[in-house]
Design a protein around this motif. Structure first.
Motif, PDB file in Angstrom:
ATOM      1  N   HIS A   5      37.749  49.312  40.335  1.00 54.13           N
ATOM      2  CA  HIS A   5      38.330  50.233  39.629  1.00 54.13           C
ATOM      3  C   HIS A   5      39.653  49.884  39.160  1.00 54.13           C
ATOM      4  CE1 HIS A   5      39.199  53.772  37.134  1.00 54.13           C
ATOM      5  NE2 HIS A   5      40.129  54.092  37.898  1.00 54.13           N
ATOM      6  N   ALA A   6      40.571  49.502  40.020  1.00 54.97           N
ATOM      7  CA  ALA A   6      41.881  49.299  39.972  1.00 54.97           C
ATOM      8  C   ALA A   6      42.131  47.856  39.329  1.00 54.97           C
ATOM      9  CB  ALA A   6      42.553  48.925  41.517  1.00 54.97           C
ATOM     10  N   ILE A   7      41.114  46.832  39.287  1.00 52.03           N
ATOM     11  CA  ILE A   7      41.132  45.770  38.606  1.00 52.03           C
ATOM     12  C   ILE A   7      40.659  46.002  37.088  1.00 52.03           C
ATOM     13  CG2 ILE A   7      39.886  43.373  38.348  1.00 52.03           C
ATOM     14  CD1 ILE A   7      39.725  43.220  41.375  1.00 52.03           C
ATOM     15  N   ALA A   8      39.799  46.757  36.963  1.00 51.41           N
ATOM     16  CA  ALA A   8      39.519  47.186  35.688  1.00 51.41           C
ATOM     17  C   ALA A   8      40.607  47.887  34.746  1.00 51.41           C
ATOM     18  CB  ALA A   8      38.279  48.186  35.624  1.00 51.41           C
ATOM     19  N   VAL A   9      41.296  48.681  35.566  1.00 51.61           N
ATOM     20  CA  VAL A   9      42.448  49.436  34.801  1.00 51.61           C
ATOM     21  C   VAL A   9      43.465  48.314  34.309  1.00 51.61           C
ATOM     22  CG1 VAL A   9      44.312  51.090  35.258  1.00 51.61           C
ATOM     23  CG2 VAL A   9      41.984  51.730  35.887  1.00 51.61           C
ATOM     24  N   VAL A  10      43.768  47.387  35.683  1.00 53.79           N
ATOM     25  CA  VAL A  10      44.942  46.210  35.144  1.00 53.79           C
ATOM     26  C   VAL A  10      44.476  45.397  34.023  1.00 53.79           C
ATOM     27  CG1 VAL A  10      45.896  44.218  36.162  1.00 53.79           C
ATOM     28  CG2 VAL A  10      45.898  46.183  37.373  1.00 53.79           C
ATOM     29  N   PHE A 135      52.625  47.323  33.759  1.00 59.25           N
ATOM     30  CA  PHE A 135      51.683  46.872  34.759  1.00 59.25           C
ATOM     31  C   PHE A 135      51.922  47.670  35.951  1.00 59.25           C
ATOM     32  CE2 PHE A 135      50.027  43.660  37.576  1.00 59.25           C
ATOM     33  CZ  PHE A 135      48.937  43.145  36.979  1.00 59.25           C
ATOM     34  N   ALA A 136      53.065  47.823  36.362  1.00 56.02           N
ATOM     35  CA  ALA A 136      53.432  48.461  37.829  1.00 56.02           C
ATOM     36  C   ALA A 136      52.736  49.972  37.823  1.00 56.02           C
ATOM     37  CB  ALA A 136      54.889  48.425  37.982  1.00 56.02           C
ATOM     38  N   ALA A 137      52.797  50.481  36.705  1.00 52.68           N
ATOM     39  CA  ALA A 137      52.247  51.778  36.502  1.00 52.68           C
ATOM     40  C   ALA A 137      50.676  51.797  36.900  1.00 52.68           C
ATOM     41  CB  ALA A 137      52.626  52.436  35.676  1.00 52.68           C
ATOM     42  N   ALA A 138      50.065  50.741  36.030  1.00 52.08           N
ATOM     43  CA  ALA A 138      48.762  50.658  36.303  1.00 52.08           C
ATOM     44  C   ALA A 138      47.849  50.250  37.503  1.00 52.08           C
ATOM     45  CB  ALA A 138      48.446  49.874  35.060  1.00 52.08           C
ATOM     46  N   ALA A 139      48.965  49.460  38.350  1.00 56.99           N
ATOM     47  CA  ALA A 139      48.554  48.955  39.536  1.00 56.99           C
ATOM     48  C   ALA A 139      48.427  50.074  40.555  1.00 56.99           C
ATOM     49  CB  ALA A 139      49.252  47.781  39.955  1.00 56.99           C
ATOM     50  N   VAL A 145      44.166  42.933  50.250  1.00 61.29           N
ATOM     51  CA  VAL A 145      44.396  41.677  49.980  1.00 61.29           C
ATOM     52  C   VAL A 145      43.450  41.307  48.941  1.00 61.29           C
ATOM     53  CG1 VAL A 145      44.484  39.259  50.813  1.00 61.29           C
ATOM     54  CG2 VAL A 145      45.406  40.968  51.877  1.00 61.29           C
ATOM     55  N   PRO A 146      42.104  41.330  48.937  1.00 59.03           N
ATOM     56  CA  PRO A 146      41.110  41.130  48.159  1.00 59.03           C
ATOM     57  C   PRO A 146      41.369  41.525  46.737  1.00 59.03           C
ATOM     58  CG  PRO A 146      39.982  41.763  49.889  1.00 59.03           C
ATOM     59  CD  PRO A 146      41.426  42.007  50.262  1.00 59.03           C
ATOM     60  N   THR A 147      41.647  43.044  46.589  1.00 54.98           N
ATOM     61  CA  THR A 147      42.170  43.605  45.447  1.00 54.98           C
ATOM     62  C   THR A 147      43.076  42.633  44.604  1.00 54.98           C
ATOM     63  OG1 THR A 147      41.148  45.653  45.969  1.00 54.98           O
ATOM     64  CG2 THR A 147      42.667  45.799  44.189  1.00 54.98           C
ATOM     65  N   PHE A 148      44.495  42.624  45.572  1.00 57.69           N
ATOM     66  CA  PHE A 148      45.531  41.887  45.034  1.00 57.69           C
ATOM     67  C   PHE A 148      45.279  40.527  44.656  1.00 57.69           C
ATOM     68  CE2 PHE A 148      48.948  38.819  45.918  1.00 57.69           C
ATOM     69  CZ  PHE A 148      49.945  39.285  45.329  1.00 57.69           C
ATOM     70  N   GLY A 153      43.784  37.050  39.879  1.00 59.35           N
ATOM     71  CA  GLY A 153      42.992  36.210  39.118  1.00 59.35           C
ATOM     72  C   GLY A 153      42.702  36.661  37.630  1.00 59.35           C
ATOM     73  N   THR A 154      42.690  38.249  37.617  1.00 58.67           N
ATOM     74  CA  THR A 154      42.465  38.650  36.253  1.00 58.67           C
ATOM     75  C   THR A 154      43.651  38.345  35.173  1.00 58.67           C
ATOM     76  OG1 THR A 154      41.437  40.544  37.152  1.00 58.67           O
ATOM     77  CG2 THR A 154      42.401  40.844  34.882  1.00 58.67           C
ATOM     78  N   VAL A 155      44.970  38.392  35.686  1.00 65.19           N
ATOM     79  CA  VAL A 155      46.001  37.807  35.037  1.00 65.19           C
ATOM     80  C   VAL A 155      45.784  36.308  34.605  1.00 65.19           C
ATOM     81  CG1 VAL A 155      48.591  37.351  35.157  1.00 65.19           C
ATOM     82  CG2 VAL A 155      47.506  39.523  35.919  1.00 65.19           C
TER      83      VAL A 155
END
Length: 204
Positions: A5-10, A135-139, A145-148, A153-155
């Motif tokens: 979910h966090a990755i989708a938001v980012v 970006f900082a607000a979305a993260a 570590v895997p989410t980071f 990777g998304t970026v």
């Protein structure tokens, strides 16, 4: 734990941020139309590398540092604006000059383009403001570590795909030919846009 979910938001936030034209877009488009696609992709690689750096800082809390030490944010802002004014002014000054030959481009242009991509994005006020705030607000405040790594990777994928497409498009023979026919006026226009972005950042 991998937070999809966090990755989708980012992803949703970053796609919008990277597509909005700014100094990076102008730098890639100009490099592609004026030299070769390989040089343009070198510029893209430099921009993507710095985007990964800014994304890492945003996730790790660079926004907090800027909030705690406003003078750091001001110094970065002034330095970035100054570079944009210089970069745009150089484009305007050299608008009528002939471009490099393909052989010159092959001998060292890609490495130089890579360094230019790093420099352009490292002091790009638009990138710094986006990553420090949006970006900082979305993260999330705390990520595994895997989410980071998933966010980075998304970026990397989004930035490489978008700027790579811009490089390939503007390096096509038709677009490049039109650029060369109107090189002076296009360079002056691009330079003026970049200078205006720099000046806007100083007074904003």
């Amino acid at each position: 734990m991998f937070d999809i979910h966090a990755i989708a938001v980012v992803l949703s936030v970053y796609v919008v941020g990277v597509i909005v034209p700014g100094p990076n877009f102008v730098a890639v488009a100009h490099k592609a139309a004026s030299t070769t696609v390989h040089e343009a992709l070198g510029t893209v690689a430099g921009i993507v590398l710095v985007n990964l750096f800014w994304a890492s800082c945003a996730i790790l809390g660079v926004g907090i540092v800027f909030a705690a030490f406003p003078w750091i944010a001001l110094a970065v802002k002034v330095a970035g604006a100054g570079y944009l004014v210089w970069f745009g002014g150089r484009l305007i000054w050299k608008a009528g000059a002939q471009g490099e030959t393909p052989m010159t481009a092959r001998l060292g242009g890609v490495r130089r383009a890579f360094r230019e991509g790093i420099a352009t994005n490292l002091v790009n006020p638009k990138s710094m403001a986006f990553f420090a705030a949006v970006f900082a607000a979305a993260a999330p405040a705390h990520v595994s570590v895997p989410t980071f790594l998933g966010m980075l990777g998304t970026v990397a994928v989004v930035a490489s795909s978008w700027y790579g497409a811009v490089a390939i498009l503007f390096a096509t023979p038709r677009v490049a030919h039109r650029y060369r026919r109107h090189k002076a006026s296009i360079d002056r226009a691009c330079g003026s846009i970049i200078v205006a972005l720099g000046l806007r950042q100083l007074v904003k």
